[in-house]
Design a protein around this motif. Structure first.
Motif, PDB file in Angstrom:
ATOM      1  N   PRO A   1      -6.915   5.042  -8.107  1.00  0.00           N
ATOM      2  CA  PRO A   1      -6.801   3.621  -8.528  1.00  0.00           C
ATOM      3  C   PRO A   1      -8.006   3.134  -9.326  1.00  0.00           C
ATOM      4  O   PRO A   1      -7.959   2.049  -9.916  1.00  0.00           O
ATOM      5  CB  PRO A   1      -6.714   2.871  -7.201  1.00  0.00           C
ATOM      6  CG  PRO A   1      -6.325   3.882  -6.193  1.00  0.00           C
ATOM      7  CD  PRO A   1      -6.913   5.153  -6.647  1.00  0.00           C
TER       8      PRO A   1
ATOM      9  N   GLN B   1      -4.713  -4.073 -13.687  1.00  0.00           N
ATOM     10  CA  GLN B   1      -4.283  -3.252 -12.553  1.00  0.00           C
ATOM     11  C   GLN B   1      -4.970  -3.702 -11.267  1.00  0.00           C
ATOM     12  O   GLN B   1      -4.361  -3.715 -10.198  1.00  0.00           O
ATOM     13  CB  GLN B   1      -4.565  -1.776 -12.828  1.00  0.00           C
ATOM     14  CG  GLN B   1      -3.671  -1.187 -13.907  1.00  0.00           C
ATOM     15  CD  GLN B   1      -3.939   0.307 -14.118  1.00  0.00           C
ATOM     16  OE1 GLN B   1      -4.908   0.830 -13.612  1.00  0.00           O
ATOM     17  NE2 GLN B   1      -3.060   0.939 -14.906  1.00  0.00           N
ATOM     18  N   TYR B   2      -6.225  -4.114 -11.383  1.00  0.00           N
ATOM     19  CA  TYR B   2      -6.932  -4.613 -10.206  1.00  0.00           C
ATOM     20  C   TYR B   2      -6.288  -5.916  -9.708  1.00  0.00           C
ATOM     21  O   TYR B   2      -6.157  -6.130  -8.488  1.00  0.00           O
ATOM     22  CB  TYR B   2      -8.391  -4.844 -10.518  1.00  0.00           C
ATOM     23  CG  TYR B   2      -9.162  -3.563 -10.867  1.00  0.00           C
ATOM     24  CD1 TYR B   2      -8.697  -2.340 -10.406  1.00  0.00           C
ATOM     25  CD2 TYR B   2     -10.329  -3.614 -11.619  1.00  0.00           C
ATOM     26  CE1 TYR B   2      -9.390  -1.191 -10.728  1.00  0.00           C
ATOM     27  CE2 TYR B   2     -11.024  -2.461 -11.937  1.00  0.00           C
ATOM     28  CZ  TYR B   2     -10.552  -1.227 -11.475  1.00  0.00           C
ATOM     29  OH  TYR B   2     -11.219  -0.093 -11.773  1.00  0.00           O
TER      30      TYR B   2
ATOM     31  N   ALA C   1      -3.094  -5.134  -7.977  1.00  0.00           N
ATOM     32  CA  ALA C   1      -3.368  -4.583  -6.649  1.00  0.00           C
ATOM     33  C   ALA C   1      -3.746  -5.698  -5.689  1.00  0.00           C
ATOM     34  O   ALA C   1      -3.357  -5.678  -4.513  1.00  0.00           O
ATOM     35  CB  ALA C   1      -4.486  -3.544  -6.734  1.00  0.00           C
TER      36      ALA C   1
ATOM     37  N   VAL D   1      -0.547  -7.595  -4.732  1.00  0.00           N
ATOM     38  CA  VAL D   1       0.221  -6.795  -3.768  1.00  0.00           C
ATOM     39  C   VAL D   1      -0.429  -6.863  -2.384  1.00  0.00           C
ATOM     40  O   VAL D   1       0.258  -7.018  -1.366  1.00  0.00           O
ATOM     41  CB  VAL D   1       0.343  -5.342  -4.256  1.00  0.00           C
ATOM     42  CG1 VAL D   1       0.956  -4.467  -3.173  1.00  0.00           C
ATOM     43  CG2 VAL D   1       1.186  -5.274  -5.533  1.00  0.00           C
ATOM     44  N   ALA D   2      -1.724  -6.761  -2.347  1.00  0.00           N
ATOM     45  CA  ALA D   2      -2.425  -6.793  -1.059  1.00  0.00           C
ATOM     46  C   ALA D   2      -2.247  -8.153  -0.393  1.00  0.00           C
ATOM     47  O   ALA D   2      -2.056  -8.255   0.831  1.00  0.00           O
ATOM     48  CB  ALA D   2      -3.904  -6.489  -1.260  1.00  0.00           C
TER      49      ALA D   2
END
Length: 611
Positions: free
Chosen positions: A584, A591-592, A595, A598-599
């Protein structure tokens, strides 16, 4: 520390340090003889100094026991004699010993240091150290030419015999502690009565062994395989003499025990007679002198038994000069002619007259010819023996007559007119150098004049400072009678030859007895211990080592297959997780953010589900 105390320490340390130097330092090999002689000269000066100052020194050894040296009246008489005889013997040895000189002179100096330490020891720890070193040095010196098996065997026989007797000294030390007397030699008589007898027994046995008294006499015969200077020192002022000296030193203990004094007196008398007969039967000059040494020391042992310390000390001193001179003369003739056989030494005094006349004086002193030394000193012992027991006095007279007979045997041989061609019998006739002649001449002078110690007024003075109480001194008629007996015996031997008792030629057949009682049991014990060592100790060590190797192999396999494998598996999984964790990590911000969304969503969902 005062100067006299320092001199007393140096008296022992100087020869011991010089011994280590000439033995270990290869560069000192060439100068070993000179170093030994110079060291001995220093020891003589120190001996004279401490004899006048009479110092004592003491240091801690163990709890309740000290390592102490002291120069009392007896040591003041004996120590200078030991030092002077050592010097004269080493002068002669410097001219004779060429091979392995460093080892020889180092051992001789160590031997002398041990003898001086024995003479000055005031406590049993000091005496035991000196006793042990003296015995070990004698073994090395007797077997000095170690490539000859018979010489090593002789040294071993002497060592085993004396070591067996030496056990008595350890017994005495243990009994002294148990009996509450402490370890000071002067306090041994104060032990409780039961332990006092044990102490006396141990001391007497140890002293008889060193003094080559019966039944320990045979080792002295075997000691003749050593070089002549070794015999001269061992038989005169060191080792053998120190056995008699120990009994003189502990005469109060012998008297307190009662039976011990009787045992010493009669042991000395028996040895003086029987070993006198052995000397009479010998055809080897050195063997004759060896047997006569044990016989003459018998008078010293007898003196200790009857409390005549002054007479015993005078006999010890006179014998030291006499016997050292005879052994050095015998050594010179052996070097010239290659033989010790009396039959092959006929007329030898005529071929080399200076040594011959010096040996004659010593032999005449040994015979008890007046006014030479042993005439008076033996009478001093006999006078005390007469006061003690008529039987003991009679035994002493017989021993004195035997002394005259075997001394006359020497004189007859070395002055035999029928062998005046002795110088032509030598395959390589040569002279005796000055370093071999001067010591023999000086010793002959000592043998001539040392008798003053047993004659007025010196005898009375010695008696006051050495004897515990009044001691009988020989009267003029007794001195005249003994001189007459000696002359008659010598004249009879010259006229009719000496009888040779065949039963005594083999040293009373002590060899089988010594082998059966001492040597064989010692060897059996040694073999048993060797088997125990091989079959038990070594086998146990080998089994432990083999088991340790097997355990090590098992541990290695477990380590390789278990621990190492587990460590490698964990490392592999961690490495794999690290690879996954790096995926990752692209460096792209969207992308971070994705993420993070999503978290966050998963966190909200978890909270809803849990609630």
């Amino acid at each position: 520390m005062s100067l006299p105390q320092l001199a007393l320490w140096l008296l022992v340390l100087v020869p011991a340090i010089a011994a280590a130097l000439v033995t270990v330092a290869r560069r000192a090999e060439r100068f070993a003889g000179g170093i030994a002689v110079a060291t001995s000269a220093v020891v003589v000066m120190l001996a004279v100094a401490v004899a006048f100052a009479r110092p004592s020194v003491s240091v801690c050894f163990v709890a309740g026991a000290r390592f102490a040296l002291s120069v009392d009246a007896l040591a003041a008489v004996v120590v200078p004699v030991v030092a002077v005889v050592t010097l004269l013997v080493l002068i002669c040895a410097a001219a004779e010993i060429r091979v392995a000189a460093g080892r020889f002179h180092g051992l001789m100096l160590l031997f002398a240091a041990a003898a001086v330490l024995t003479a000055t020891a005031a406590t049993l720890p000091a005496l035991l150290l000196a006793w042990e070193v003296m015995g070990a040095a004698s073994y090395a010196l007797i077997g000095f030419r170690w490539r000859d098996d018979f010489r090593m065997s002789a040294g071993l026989a002497a060592f085993v015999t004396t070591r067996t007797a030496d056990l008595g000294l350890y017994l005495a030390a243990g009994a002294a502690l148990a009996g509450g007397a402490g370890l000071a030699l002067g306090d041994l008589a104060a032990a409780t009565p039961g332990w006092r007898h044990v102490i006396a027994f141990g001391v007497v046995i140890a002293a008889l062994g060193k003094a080559a008294q019966l039944p320990f006499s045979l080792w002295l015969s075997r000691a003749m395989e050593g070089p002549s200077p070794v015999s001269a020192l061992l038989h005169s002022a060191a080792m053998v003499a120190m056995g008699g000296y120990l009994l003189l030193r502990t005469s109060s203990l012998l008297a307190a025990a009662g039976w011990a004094a009787e045992m010493a007196a009669w042991s000395g008398a028996a040895t003086a007679i029987l070993l006198g007969a052995v000397a009479l039967a010998q055809h080897d000059l050195k063997q004759l002198l060896a047997a006569s040494t044990a016989a003459q020391l018998g008078f010293v042992v007898m003196a200790a038994g009857v409390g005549a310390v002054s007479g015993g000390a005078a006999q010890l001193v006179a014998h030291a000069f006499t016997k050292a001179g005879l052994f050095l003369a015998a050594g010179a003739w052996l070097a010239l002619l290659g033989t010790k056989e009396l039959g092959k030494l006929r007329g030898v005094a005529r071929a080399w007259p200076l040594v011959g006349w010096s040996a004659t004086v010593c032999a005449a002193a040994l015979a008890g010819i007046a006014p030479l030394s042993l005439w008076a000193t033996k009478d001093a012992v006999l006078a005390a023996a007469a006061k003690h027991s008529v039987g003991l006095y009679a035994a002493g007279l017989v021993a004195s007559a035997l002394s005259a007979a075997y001394a006359a045997k020497i004189l007859v041989v070395v002055w035999d007119k029928g062998a005046s061609t002795m110088s032509r019998q030598a395959r390589k006739p040569k002279g005796i150098n000055v370093f071999e002649q001067v010591p023999v001449v000086v010793l002959a002078l000592g043998a001539a004049v040392a008798g003053v110690l047993a004659l007025p007024p010196v005898a009375s003075t010695l008696g006051r400072v050495l004897d515990d109480g009044p001691t009988a001194h020989p009267t003029v008629p007794e001195l005249a009678a003994s001189a007459l007996v000696a002359l008659v015996v010598v004249a009879a031997v010259i006229r009719w030859n000496v009888p040779q008792p065949r039963w005594a030629a083999a040293w009373l057949h002590l060899q089988p007895a010594t082998d059966a009682v001492v040597v064989q049991p010692t060897l059996r014990v040694a073999h048993a211990l060797a088997r125990f060592d091989d079959r038990v100790l070594d086998a146990t060590v080998e089994r432990i080592a083999a088991a340790s190797l097997r355990i090590a192999r098992w541990s290695a396999r477990g380590d390789n297959r278990g621990v190492d494998a587990a460590v490698e598996a964990v490392a592999t999984r961690v490495r794999q997780l690290g690879v996954l964790a790096r995926r990752p990590q692209t460096g792209q911000v969207h992308q971070y953010y994705l993420a993070a969304v999503v978290a966050l969503a998963l966190s909200v969902l978890l909270l809803v589900v849990v609630r």
